[in-house]
Design a protein around this motif. Sequence first.
Motif, PDB file in Angstrom:
ATOM      1  N   ASN A  72       0.617  -1.404   0.276  1.00 13.49           N
ATOM      2  CA  ASN A  72       0.204   0.040   0.167  1.00 13.49           C
ATOM      3  C   ASN A  72       0.788   1.446   0.384  1.00 13.49           C
ATOM      4  OD1 ASN A  72      -2.652  -1.428  -0.143  1.00 13.49           O
ATOM      5  ND2 ASN A  72      -1.691  -1.702   2.306  1.00 13.49           N
ATOM      6  N   LEU A  73       2.350   1.192  -0.482  1.00 13.13           N
ATOM      7  CA  LEU A  73       3.102   2.385   0.549  1.00 13.13           C
ATOM      8  C   LEU A  73       2.979   3.191  -1.435  1.00 13.13           C
ATOM      9  CD1 LEU A  73       6.261   1.508   2.195  1.00 13.13           C
ATOM     10  CD2 LEU A  73       4.231   1.990   2.748  1.00 13.13           C
ATOM     11  N   PRO A  74       3.421   4.171  -1.622  1.00 13.22           N
ATOM     12  CA  PRO A  74       2.782   5.205  -1.876  1.00 13.22           C
ATOM     13  C   PRO A  74       4.207   4.397  -3.644  1.00 13.22           C
ATOM     14  CG  PRO A  74       2.384   6.359  -0.492  1.00 13.22           C
ATOM     15  CD  PRO A  74       2.499   5.379  -0.329  1.00 13.22           C
ATOM     16  N   ASN A  75       3.793   4.991  -4.505  1.00 13.19           N
ATOM     17  CA  ASN A  75       5.066   4.479  -5.580  1.00 13.19           C
ATOM     18  C   ASN A  75       6.332   5.613  -6.089  1.00 13.19           C
ATOM     19  OD1 ASN A  75       3.963   1.863  -6.332  1.00 13.19           O
ATOM     20  ND2 ASN A  75       3.013   2.488  -7.893  1.00 13.19           N
ATOM     21  N   SER A  76       5.420   6.201  -5.429  1.00 14.10           N
ATOM     22  CA  SER A  76       6.360   7.697  -6.229  1.00 14.10           C
ATOM     23  C   SER A  76       7.401   8.008  -4.121  1.00 14.10           C
ATOM     24  CB  SER A  76       5.447   8.971  -6.591  1.00 14.10           C
ATOM     25  OG  SER A  76       6.557  10.631  -6.396  1.00 14.10           O
ATOM     26  N   LEU A  77       7.927   8.415  -3.923  1.00 16.83           N
ATOM     27  CA  LEU A  77       8.608   9.058  -2.859  1.00 16.83           C
ATOM     28  C   LEU A  77       7.830  10.217  -2.099  1.00 16.83           C
ATOM     29  CD1 LEU A  77      10.423   7.277  -0.391  1.00 16.83           C
ATOM     30  CD2 LEU A  77      12.728   9.148  -1.521  1.00 16.83           C
ATOM     31  N   ASP A  78       8.005  10.465  -3.450  1.00 16.15           N
ATOM     32  CA  ASP A  78       7.561  12.365  -3.311  1.00 16.15           C
ATOM     33  C   ASP A  78       6.479  12.655  -2.378  1.00 16.15           C
ATOM     34  OD1 ASP A  78       9.803  13.751  -4.381  1.00 16.15           O
ATOM     35  OD2 ASP A  78       8.681  13.544  -6.215  1.00 16.15           O
ATOM     36  N   LYS A  79       5.108  11.397  -2.295  1.00 14.99           N
ATOM     37  CA  LYS A  79       3.657  11.359  -1.869  1.00 14.99           C
ATOM     38  C   LYS A  79       3.805  10.568  -0.717  1.00 14.99           C
ATOM     39  CE  LYS A  79       1.371  11.365  -6.691  1.00 14.99           C
ATOM     40  NZ  LYS A  79       0.563  10.847  -7.577  1.00 14.99           N
ATOM     41  N   TRP A  80       5.338  10.340  -0.209  1.00 18.42           N
ATOM     42  CA  TRP A  80       5.360   9.348   1.427  1.00 18.42           C
ATOM     43  C   TRP A  80       4.742  10.743   2.792  1.00 18.42           C
ATOM     44  CZ3 TRP A  80       8.756   4.711   2.798  1.00 18.42           C
ATOM     45  CH2 TRP A  80       8.565   3.657   1.310  1.00 18.42           C
ATOM     46  N   THR A  81       3.933   9.605   3.301  1.00 21.89           N
ATOM     47  CA  THR A  81       4.027  10.077   4.425  1.00 21.89           C
ATOM     48  C   THR A  81       4.803   9.743   5.550  1.00 21.89           C
ATOM     49  OG1 THR A  81       1.972   9.309   5.293  1.00 21.89           O
ATOM     50  CG2 THR A  81       1.332  10.858   4.071  1.00 21.89           C
ATOM     51  N   ASN A  82       4.184  10.192   6.639  1.00 26.27           N
ATOM     52  CA  ASN A  82       5.762   9.645   8.013  1.00 26.27           C
ATOM     53  C   ASN A  82       4.861   8.651   8.391  1.00 26.27           C
ATOM     54  OD1 ASN A  82       6.678  12.578   8.025  1.00 26.27           O
ATOM     55  ND2 ASN A  82       5.193  13.911   9.363  1.00 26.27           N
ATOM     56  N   ASP A  83       3.973   8.120   8.342  1.00 24.94           N
ATOM     57  CA  ASP A  83       3.080   7.435   8.423  1.00 24.94           C
ATOM     58  C   ASP A  83       3.519   6.522   7.638  1.00 24.94           C
ATOM     59  OD1 ASP A  83       1.241   7.905  10.502  1.00 24.94           O
ATOM     60  OD2 ASP A  83      -0.152   8.028   9.548  1.00 24.94           O
ATOM     61  N   ASN A  84       3.997   6.454   6.700  1.00 19.99           N
ATOM     62  CA  ASN A  84       4.747   5.879   5.709  1.00 19.99           C
ATOM     63  C   ASN A  84       6.031   5.284   5.742  1.00 19.99           C
ATOM     64  OD1 ASN A  84       2.805   7.063   2.915  1.00 19.99           O
ATOM     65  ND2 ASN A  84       2.015   5.608   3.570  1.00 19.99           N
ATOM     66  N   PHE A  85       6.775   6.075   6.480  1.00 13.17           N
ATOM     67  CA  PHE A  85       7.877   6.365   7.000  1.00 13.17           C
ATOM     68  C   PHE A  85       8.246   4.986   7.356  1.00 13.17           C
ATOM     69  CE2 PHE A  85       9.332   9.480   3.714  1.00 13.17           C
ATOM     70  CZ  PHE A  85       9.741   9.005   3.338  1.00 13.17           C
ATOM     71  N   LEU A  86       7.250   5.430   8.623  1.00 11.74           N
ATOM     72  CA  LEU A  86       6.966   4.619  10.248  1.00 11.74           C
ATOM     73  C   LEU A  86       6.616   3.400   9.916  1.00 11.74           C
ATOM     74  CD1 LEU A  86       5.919   7.270  12.328  1.00 11.74           C
ATOM     75  CD2 LEU A  86       7.469   6.141  12.159  1.00 11.74           C
ATOM     76  N   SER A  87       5.631   3.185   8.896  1.00  6.43           N
ATOM     77  CA  SER A  87       5.591   1.572   8.674  1.00  6.43           C
ATOM     78  C   SER A  87       7.228   0.982   8.043  1.00  6.43           C
ATOM     79  CB  SER A  87       3.663   2.309   6.899  1.00  6.43           C
ATOM     80  OG  SER A  87       3.983   0.447   6.673  1.00  6.43           O
ATOM     81  N   LEU A  88       7.485   1.145   6.824  1.00 11.21           N
ATOM     82  CA  LEU A  88       8.942   1.165   6.667  1.00 11.21           C
ATOM     83  C   LEU A  88       9.491   0.626   7.978  1.00 11.21           C
ATOM     84  CD1 LEU A  88       9.791  -0.312   3.832  1.00 11.21           C
ATOM     85  CD2 LEU A  88      10.839   2.017   3.666  1.00 11.21           C
ATOM     86  N   LYS A  89       9.778   1.833   8.364  1.00 10.82           N
ATOM     87  CA  LYS A  89      10.889   1.387   8.994  1.00 10.82           C
ATOM     88  C   LYS A  89      10.568   0.149  10.052  1.00 10.82           C
ATOM     89  CE  LYS A  89      13.476   3.683  13.229  1.00 10.82           C
ATOM     90  NZ  LYS A  89      13.267   5.250  13.563  1.00 10.82           N
ATOM     91  N   GLU A  90       9.352   0.205  10.511  1.00 12.79           N
ATOM     92  CA  GLU A  90       9.264  -1.417  11.343  1.00 12.79           C
ATOM     93  C   GLU A  90       9.136  -2.303  10.830  1.00 12.79           C
ATOM     94  OE1 GLU A  90       7.198  -3.398  14.565  1.00 12.79           O
ATOM     95  OE2 GLU A  90       7.609  -0.870  14.250  1.00 12.79           O
ATOM     96  N   ILE A  91       8.766  -2.422   9.517  1.00 14.73           N
ATOM     97  CA  ILE A  91       9.445  -3.610   8.872  1.00 14.73           C
ATOM     98  C   ILE A  91      10.114  -4.177   8.909  1.00 14.73           C
ATOM     99  CG2 ILE A  91       8.967  -4.832   5.845  1.00 14.73           C
ATOM    100  CD1 ILE A  91       6.509  -2.845   5.854  1.00 14.73           C
ATOM    101  N   LEU A  92      11.927  -2.779   8.374  1.00 11.55           N
ATOM    102  CA  LEU A  92      13.237  -3.539   8.647  1.00 11.55           C
ATOM    103  C   LEU A  92      13.641  -3.230   9.812  1.00 11.55           C
ATOM    104  CD1 LEU A  92      13.632  -0.627   5.682  1.00 11.55           C
ATOM    105  CD2 LEU A  92      12.903  -3.614   5.757  1.00 11.55           C
ATOM    106  N   LYS A  93      12.968  -3.315  10.953  1.00 10.29           N
ATOM    107  CA  LYS A  93      13.463  -2.730  12.077  1.00 10.29           C
ATOM    108  C   LYS A  93      14.311  -3.683  12.709  1.00 10.29           C
ATOM    109  CE  LYS A  93      10.640  -4.772  15.506  1.00 10.29           C
ATOM    110  NZ  LYS A  93       9.319  -4.807  16.529  1.00 10.29           N
ATOM    111  N   LYS A  94      14.897  -4.968  11.836  1.00 16.51           N
ATOM    112  CA  LYS A  94      15.715  -6.242  12.226  1.00 16.51           C
ATOM    113  C   LYS A  94      16.628  -6.326  11.713  1.00 16.51           C
ATOM    114  CE  LYS A  94      12.197  -9.353  14.876  1.00 16.51           C
ATOM    115  NZ  LYS A  94      11.345 -10.648  15.826  1.00 16.51           N
TER     116      LYS A  94
END
Length: 498
Positions: A212-234
């Motif tokens: 569900n993350l936007p294809n264009s990084l310009d359209k990412w919100t803080n919540d989008n980055f937090l979601s990816l950060k949680e996925i990659l935390k390990k």
Amino acid sequence: MPTHFYDRLSNDLTNLFESGVNCDVLIEVGEETLLSEIYKVHSIILQSRSSYFKKKFDEITKNNDHVETLKLPNISVKVFDVILKYIYGGKISLEKLENSVIFDLLIASNELELDELVGYLQTHLVNNCASWLRIKFAQTYRISYQIKNLKIIRDFCNDIIAKYPNTIFESEHFHSLPEDALISILKRDDLQLEESKIWEFIIQWGKAKNPNLPNSLDKWTNDNFLSLKEILKKCLPHIRFFSFSNEDVVEKIYPYQQLLEHRLFSDITIKSITPTKPISSIVLPPRKILNTALPTRIIPIPFSSNIITDEHALEISSWIDKKEIPYIENNPYEFKLLVRGSRDGFHVKTIYNICNKVSNTVIVLTVEGTGEILGGFNPLEWANNVNRLKQTQGSFVFSLKTANLKNSILSRVVKKFDCAIINYPKHSWLCFGDALGLRHNLKTGKQCHCMKSSAYPKPIRSDEFISPSKFYQEISHEFLFSVEEYEVFKILPRNDLK
């Protein structure tokens, strides 16, 4: 020091199993009725050898004859035969088993909690079947992480990935790679991949987990980055951020700075500007990238084809040499192109004229409308001046794996050797018995065929395309096909590998 009489003990217990005396458990093995079998066994022996059977026998109830029944639908009869010989006699013989059966035996042994056998089979596969494991790499690697006890197989796969990272990073299975498998790769100091490339792959993997993350990084919100950060935390703690070039820091890390803790990103920036200034973040050592280029896993063979790949050529070479385990690199043969339909013409007479007195040839062709790749190998010379049946025990026909065919099909000549090759230039026929026939103009005539063949008994096409007729004149039009492209190669030993 005690004297051991293990051979006698093994033979006696094996004879006990084969006799069926005092058996108190029935084990039904195999899922399909026609391929299943019921074994009479002794519960006390199986329980003493396997904790799996101890637990299972405690769970099931006896029937009126005081006999317990256990079903094992996931284990084949061939595999269970080997397991019972191990349980009763402590003996195992793998010499006559196919590699795929040995791997199935490993999976079954793990399911039945036969830890000694699990360790032995892993070691055997790694030491004696490494080529097969590489060919089945994606399947092997996935299973090694699904089954935690397969550490030897898992380490073997990780060693391959460390040397040839694109094996997994650029595979279609990368995005579905389990997190623990990915982390085990990231931990490797000898992973032969630039850190910036690893970072890009990790971002791709994380994005695949959240479509569900936007294809264009310009359209990412803080919540989008937090979601990816949680996925990659390990995964993030195993990235060597301080091994990035200054350019890569700007181009690849900066756009995703919100994935990193503030202190870490600040230290990366400081280190880029003033490398000698102390920082508080943990600096992982750079990976040990070899200075010399690694050899490619498959050395390209010197041939150019519009039909077959390097992998196909390796497989054909393995069939020529009658190798049980296919070549996966260093093809011992050169495939020298002699004829190509789109270049030289599609009439069978063209093949005879160009290949006259040429032996050891492979013909490959694509079937119009289906995309199948069919072909045959002839160790004998073609002759363009006489109709003749030729005798050989070395010819074979095949269908090569494609997107629509999971595994290649090989059919060797096994009888009627005196008509294995039909060399009929005056009739414009070129045939491998009845198994594969090429006639007249291959592209426009729609006169090629595959028939049921006693000489080459294994069909290289599905039944719907194999003519049941015994004579060409009686073949229905629906079983005939035209050729989209064909090529003929002369097979020559490669001198550059000596």
